[in-house]
Structures are given as structure tokens and as C-alpha cells.
Design an enzyme around this catalytic site. Structure first.
Site, PDB file in Angstrom:
ATOM      1  CG  LEU A 173     -24.832  30.314  -9.809  1.00 17.19           C
ATOM      2  CD1 LEU A 173     -23.801  30.359 -10.913  1.00 17.19           C
ATOM      3  CD2 LEU A 173     -26.217  30.084 -10.404  1.00 17.19           C
ATOM      4  CE  LYS A 178     -16.781  24.182 -16.212  1.00 16.92           C
ATOM      5  NZ  LYS A 178     -17.800  25.241 -16.189  1.00 16.92           N
ATOM      6  CD1 TRP A 186      -5.333  26.588 -21.281  1.00 14.70           C
ATOM      7  CD2 TRP A 186      -3.563  27.536 -22.269  1.00 14.70           C
ATOM      8  NE1 TRP A 186      -4.273  25.734 -21.156  1.00 14.70           N
ATOM      9  CE2 TRP A 186      -3.174  26.272 -21.758  1.00 14.70           C
ATOM     10  CE3 TRP A 186      -2.607  28.295 -22.942  1.00 14.70           C
ATOM     11  CZ2 TRP A 186      -1.888  25.779 -21.891  1.00 14.70           C
ATOM     12  CZ3 TRP A 186      -1.320  27.796 -23.079  1.00 14.70           C
ATOM     13  CH2 TRP A 186      -0.969  26.567 -22.560  1.00 14.70           C
ATOM     14  N   GLY A 225     -18.507  37.882 -15.397  1.00 12.06           N
ATOM     15  CA  GLY A 225     -17.244  37.165 -15.565  1.00 12.06           C
ATOM     16  C   GLY A 225     -16.677  37.511 -16.939  1.00 12.06           C
ATOM     17  CD  GLN A 226     -11.327  35.744 -18.304  1.00 12.88           C
ATOM     18  OE1 GLN A 226     -10.669  36.327 -19.154  1.00 12.88           O
ATOM     19  NE2 GLN A 226     -11.015  34.545 -17.866  1.00 12.88           N
ATOM     20  CB  VAL A 227     -17.265  33.769 -20.957  1.00 16.80           C
ATOM     21  CG1 VAL A 227     -18.239  33.328 -22.039  1.00 16.80           C
ATOM     22  CG2 VAL A 227     -15.889  33.155 -21.207  1.00 16.80           C
ATOM     23  CG  ASP A 274      -8.252  23.143 -21.051  1.00 15.49           C
ATOM     24  OD1 ASP A 274      -9.118  23.855 -20.507  1.00 15.49           O
ATOM     25  OD2 ASP A 274      -7.031  23.327 -20.891  1.00 15.49           O
ATOM     26  CE1 TYR A 322     -15.005  27.683  -5.239  1.00 12.16           C
ATOM     27  CE2 TYR A 322     -13.221  27.050  -6.700  1.00 12.16           C
ATOM     28  CZ  TYR A 322     -13.663  27.405  -5.447  1.00 12.16           C
ATOM     29  OH  TYR A 322     -12.785  27.477  -4.404  1.00 12.16           O
ATOM     30  CE1 TYR A 330     -13.185  25.391 -13.439  1.00 16.01           C
ATOM     31  CE2 TYR A 330     -11.462  24.404 -14.791  1.00 16.01           C
ATOM     32  CZ  TYR A 330     -12.537  25.256 -14.654  1.00 16.01           C
ATOM     33  OH  TYR A 330     -12.975  25.975 -15.747  1.00 16.01           O
TER      34      TYR A 330
HETATM   35  N1  LIG Z   1     -10.965  30.919 -17.429  1.00 12.60           N
HETATM   36  C1  LIG Z   1     -10.501  29.884 -18.119  1.00 12.60           C
HETATM   37  O1  LIG Z   1      -9.295  29.785 -18.419  1.00 12.60           O
HETATM   38  C2  LIG Z   1     -11.433  28.813 -18.616  1.00 12.60           C
HETATM   39  C3  LIG Z   1     -10.901  27.718 -19.336  1.00 12.60           C
HETATM   40  C4  LIG Z   1     -11.772  26.720 -19.789  1.00 12.60           C
HETATM   41  C5  LIG Z   1     -13.128  26.826 -19.545  1.00 12.60           C
HETATM   42  N2  LIG Z   1     -13.624  27.886 -18.838  1.00 12.60           N
HETATM   43  C6  LIG Z   1     -15.066  27.938 -18.575  1.00 12.60           C
HETATM   44  O2  LIG Z   1     -15.597  29.064 -19.248  1.00 12.60           O
HETATM   45  C7  LIG Z   1     -16.716  29.583 -18.513  1.00 12.60           C
HETATM   46  C8  LIG Z   1     -16.534  31.061 -18.267  1.00 12.60           C
HETATM   47  O3  LIG Z   1     -15.318  31.241 -17.513  1.00 12.60           O
HETATM   48  P1  LIG Z   1     -14.729  32.685 -17.183  1.00 12.60           P
HETATM   49  O4  LIG Z   1     -13.275  32.641 -17.447  1.00 12.60           O
HETATM   50  O5  LIG Z   1     -15.588  33.740 -17.824  1.00 12.60           O
HETATM   51  O6  LIG Z   1     -14.945  32.690 -15.591  1.00 12.60           O
HETATM   52  P2  LIG Z   1     -14.923  33.917 -14.577  1.00 12.60           P
HETATM   53  O7  LIG Z   1     -14.356  35.129 -15.226  1.00 12.60           O
HETATM   54  O8  LIG Z   1     -14.297  33.398 -13.333  1.00 12.60           O
HETATM   55  O9  LIG Z   1     -16.469  34.191 -14.328  1.00 12.60           O
HETATM   56  C9  LIG Z   1     -17.272  33.274 -13.626  1.00 12.60           C
HETATM   57  C10 LIG Z   1     -18.438  34.024 -13.052  1.00 12.60           C
HETATM   58  O10 LIG Z   1     -19.210  33.115 -12.240  1.00 12.60           O
HETATM   59  C11 LIG Z   1     -19.525  33.775 -11.017  1.00 12.60           C
HETATM   60  N3  LIG Z   1     -19.725  32.856  -9.907  1.00 12.60           N
HETATM   61  C12 LIG Z   1     -18.842  32.000  -9.343  1.00 12.60           C
HETATM   62  N4  LIG Z   1     -19.394  31.377  -8.307  1.00 12.60           N
HETATM   63  C13 LIG Z   1     -20.657  31.838  -8.189  1.00 12.60           C
HETATM   64  C14 LIG Z   1     -21.737  31.588  -7.299  1.00 12.60           C
HETATM   65  N5  LIG Z   1     -21.634  30.724  -6.269  1.00 12.60           N
HETATM   66  N6  LIG Z   1     -22.902  32.232  -7.485  1.00 12.60           N
HETATM   67  C15 LIG Z   1     -23.038  33.135  -8.494  1.00 12.60           C
HETATM   68  N7  LIG Z   1     -22.054  33.417  -9.369  1.00 12.60           N
HETATM   69  C16 LIG Z   1     -20.874  32.783  -9.207  1.00 12.60           C
HETATM   70  C17 LIG Z   1     -18.295  34.623 -10.743  1.00 12.60           C
HETATM   71  O11 LIG Z   1     -18.577  35.614  -9.764  1.00 12.60           O
HETATM   72  P3  LIG Z   1     -17.343  36.140  -8.851  1.00 12.60           P
HETATM   73  O12 LIG Z   1     -16.440  36.871  -9.792  1.00 12.60           O
HETATM   74  O13 LIG Z   1     -18.014  36.996  -7.850  1.00 12.60           O
HETATM   75  O14 LIG Z   1     -16.694  34.915  -8.282  1.00 12.60           O
HETATM   76  C18 LIG Z   1     -18.013  35.180 -12.138  1.00 12.60           C
HETATM   77  O15 LIG Z   1     -18.789  36.316 -12.427  1.00 12.60           O
HETATM   78  C19 LIG Z   1     -16.797  28.731 -17.230  1.00 12.60           C
HETATM   79  O16 LIG Z   1     -17.718  27.706 -17.419  1.00 12.60           O
HETATM   80  C20 LIG Z   1     -15.403  28.140 -17.102  1.00 12.60           C
HETATM   81  O17 LIG Z   1     -15.400  26.925 -16.387  1.00 12.60           O
HETATM   82  C21 LIG Z   1     -12.811  28.899 -18.375  1.00 12.60           C
END
Ligand SMILES: NC(=O)c1ccc[n+]([C@@H]2O[C@H](COP(=O)([O-])OP(=O)(O)OC[C@H]3O[C@@H](n4cnc5c(N)ncnc54)[C@H](OP(=O)(O)O)[C@@H]3O)[C@@H](O)[C@H]2O)c1
Length: 304
Positions: free
Chosen positions: A40, A132, A153, A14-16, A105, A64, A128
Site C-alpha cells: 500500500l 490517520k 483500543w 489484520g485484526q479487523v 482516537d 500502518y 500515526y
Molecule cells: N489496533 C488499534 O488499537 C486501533 C485503534 C484505533 C484504530 N485502528 C484502526 O483500525 C484499522 C484496523 O486496525 P487493526 O488493529 O486491524 O490493524 P492490524 O492488525 O495492524 O492490521 C493492519 C493490516 O494492514 C497491513 N499492512 C500494513 N502496511 C501495509 C502495506 N504497506 N501494504 C499492505 N498491507 C499493509 C498489515 O500487514 P502486516 O501485518 O504484514 O504489517 C495488517 O494485515 C486501522 O485502520 C487502524 O488504524 C486500530
């Protein structure tokens, strides 16, 4: 910890997750897991994954994150965002491992004037955010050695995010309408990963004292604030090289004019004071974070 720690990165693509892989690349022996190797939403798979990796540190960047889709799939969102983190916490507690987890947030309803602090009462507006928040609570209930970083964001050089969407739309369209009444701090995956590395290294080296002194919940975002519309304008102001002078006209609109399945908070700003007081860590301003991601994209994808 005398020898190099074993690190399990979940959601590693994922991004992070990708930036955590970069930032922790020399920090220990790394095992990466993502959807191709673990689901998961299946508790047994989560437990088995941790037991076979036997980590000293679990970095959970998986979630998710499809905010609108979650409205129609609350069970899956809860399984991935609430139950799985609870199991990770139980497994971490069993072996004394450190669990690092990210939250959002979107646990807040956006009604406050000024930045939200960790002690403010959450009141999520969507599935969502609810899932969380339940994940935070599951980890807190288990206790042990954990760090939860609430951020906002998130975007970066990889994945599906606002910056990359704006760059694509900028090439496809002459004009765009972007929401201007939601305010927050765009935060780069790069800054998040580097701050996480600094804090984890410090905590495990004893820099912040005993576990009860530092384990807990922290807000972690880039500095400053902007609306989505202002963020889009800042992106286009830095993207001439890709748009060849054809910068789209950006018109500000209210959230009401852009209906989505999930409601979003109007004020997403998180205070980073606790993070900076406890750990002496401060992320870059959102503008500096954007400059640095754009620089990296220009190096990696000159023709984008
Ligand atoms: N993105 C935002 O704006 C944002 C804002 C605030 C907080 N956050 C938090 O920051 C953290 C990192 O977010 P991110 O932006 O890096 O998210 P992301 O890019 O969507 O990455 C999430 C990862 O989790 C994997 N995943 C999802 N469902 C899964 C499952 N059932 N089994 C195994 N893997 C699964 C995804 O795989 P797939 O790609 O195959 O689905 C993806 O690799 C998360 O906790 C998120 O809630 C994000």
C-alpha cells in the site's frame, strides 16, 4: 444492487480484516488482499489492485499501526495511512463503489473532559495520529460513497494486541506495572466487523436514504470506559483457566513512568451518539466485548 456485490477486503489478515472476512462471508463475492499481494506504500499497486478487483465495496482494514515505530518512519506511515486511502477513495468514486475505512482516537490530543464527538477539532500528538487524520481528509476531499469509522483500543482473538500480550505476560511474570492515566474504550474486532456489516447492508439496501444522508465520519467503539490498568485487571479476572491461579499483581502507574517514542492522548473516549442516531447501531459494552472474546479464545485455544 441486484446481484451479490463484489467486495475487496484490504488488510484482510489484520485484526479487523480477519473479522470482516468472517462477518461479510455471505455478503458477496470476496477478494482479499494483504501485504503478500499488495504494498500500500506504492500508489501504482493500490490503483492496480482496485482496478483488477472491480469491487462494489472496498473494506479497508489495512493501516500502518505500529504507533511507536511510526515516529521514525513518517513517510511510510503517510503513504499507507494517508495516500493509499486517498487513492482507494478516487478509485471508489470513479466506479461508484462504497469505501469503508477505519480511523483512530489518536487524531485527538486527549485534552477534553468527556467523550470526543465527530465535530471536535483533531490535534494528533504523534505521527500515526497525524497520518490517520491525513487519510480521513484525503477521503473526505475526494467525497463519494464513503464511511469512515473512528475507533479505539482495538483487540480481538487474533493478531498483536493488548489482550493477547497481557495473557502472555500473565504467564511469564509475577507482577506488572500498567498505565492508569490513559482512559478509553477497548473495542473488539468482532464488534467492529459486525457493526460494519449491519451498516453497510442497511446503507446499500437504502435503509438510511440517499448517499448524502449517510456518507461520512462516525465514531464506533464499545461502550463504557476504563484505563489500560483497569483493562488489564479485567482481563486477569477472566483468565483463571489459563493462569492456574497465578494472577500477576498489577500496579497502576502514570504515563510519565512508561516513556514511549510516541505520545498518547490521556482521554481517548469517543462518543457513539451519531452512530446510534444515524444507524440505530450500538456496540456492546467493553466488558461484554471482553467476555465474548475470552469465550472465543477458550473455545479456540483451550490450552493457550
Ligand atoms: N489496533 C488499534 O488499537 C486501533 C485503534 C484505533 C484504530 N485502528 C484502526 O483500525 C484499522 C484496523 O486496525 P487493526 O488493529 O486491524 O490493524 P492490524 O492488525 O495492524 O492490521 C493492519 C493490516 O494492514 C497491513 N499492512 C500494513 N502496511 C501495509 C502495506 N504497506 N501494504 C499492505 N498491507 C499493509 C498489515 O500487514 P502486516 O501485518 O504484514 O504489517 C495488517 O494485515 C486501522 O485502520 C487502524 O488504524 C486500530
Amino acid at each position: 444492487m441486484s446481484s451479490k456485490p463484489r467486495i475487496l477486503t484490504v488488510g484482510a489478515y489484520g485484526q479487523v480484516g480477519r473479522e470482516l472476512q468472517r462477518s461479510f462471508s455471505d455478503a458477496g463475492e470476496i477478494t482479499v488482499r494483504d501485504r503478500d499481494t499488495v504494498d500500500l506504500a506504492k500508489p501504482d499497486e493500490v490503483r492496480a489492485m482496485v482496478r483488477s478487483a472491480a469491487p462494489d465495496i472496498i473494506l479497508n482494514a489495512a493501516a500502518y499501526t505500529a504507533v511507536d515505530r511510526a515516529e521514525g518512519e513518517p513517510e511510510v506511515a503517510m503513504a499507507v495511512n494517508a495516500q493509499a486511502p486517498g487513492i482507494l477513495a478516487e478509485e471508489a468514486l470513479r466506479t461508484g463503489a462504497l469505501l469503508v475505512h477505519y480511523s483512530t482516537d489518536y487524531v485527538f490530543d486527549g485534552s477534553k473532559t468527556g467523550p470526543w464527538v465527530e465535530t471536535d477539532k483533531p490535534n494528533p500528538l504523534n505521527v500515526y495520529g497525524t497520518s490517520k487524520l491525513a487519510g480521513e481528509e484525503a477521503i473526505r476531499q475526494v467525497g463519494g460513497k464513503y464511511l469512515i469509522f473512528r475507533t479505539s483500543w482495538v483487540y480481538g482473538p487474533h493478531g498483536s494486541n493488548f489482550l493477547l500480550t497481557m495473557l502472555r505476560l500473565g504467564r511469564e511474570r509475577a507482577s506488572l506495572k500498567i498505565v492508569d492515566d490513559q482512559v478509553g474504550a477497548p473495542t473488539t474486532s468482532v464488534e467492529l466487523a459486525d457493526a460494519t456489516r449491519a451498516i453497510v447492508s442497511g446503507a446499500l439496501a437504502g435503509k438510511f436514504g440517499d448517499v448524502p444522508n449517510w456518507a461520512g465520519l462516525y465514531h464506533m467503539t464499545c461502550g463504557g470506559s476504563v484505563s489500560w490498568c483497569g483493562f488489564a485487571q479485567a482481563i486477569y479476572a477472566r483468565s483463571d483457566a489459563w493462569l492456574h491461579g497465578k494472577t500477576p499483581v498489577v500496579t497502576p502507574i502514570d504515563s510519565a513512568e512508561y516513556p514511549t517514542a510516541a505520545r498518547r492522548p490521556l482521554n481517548s473516549l469517543l462518543s457513539n451518539e451519531k452512530l446510534s442516531t444515524c444507524f440505530g447501531v450500538q456496540l456492546a459494552s467493553w466488558e461484554a466485548g471482553l467476555d465474548s472474546v475470552i469465550r472465543r479464545l477458550k473455545d479456540d485455544l483451550p490450552g493457550l
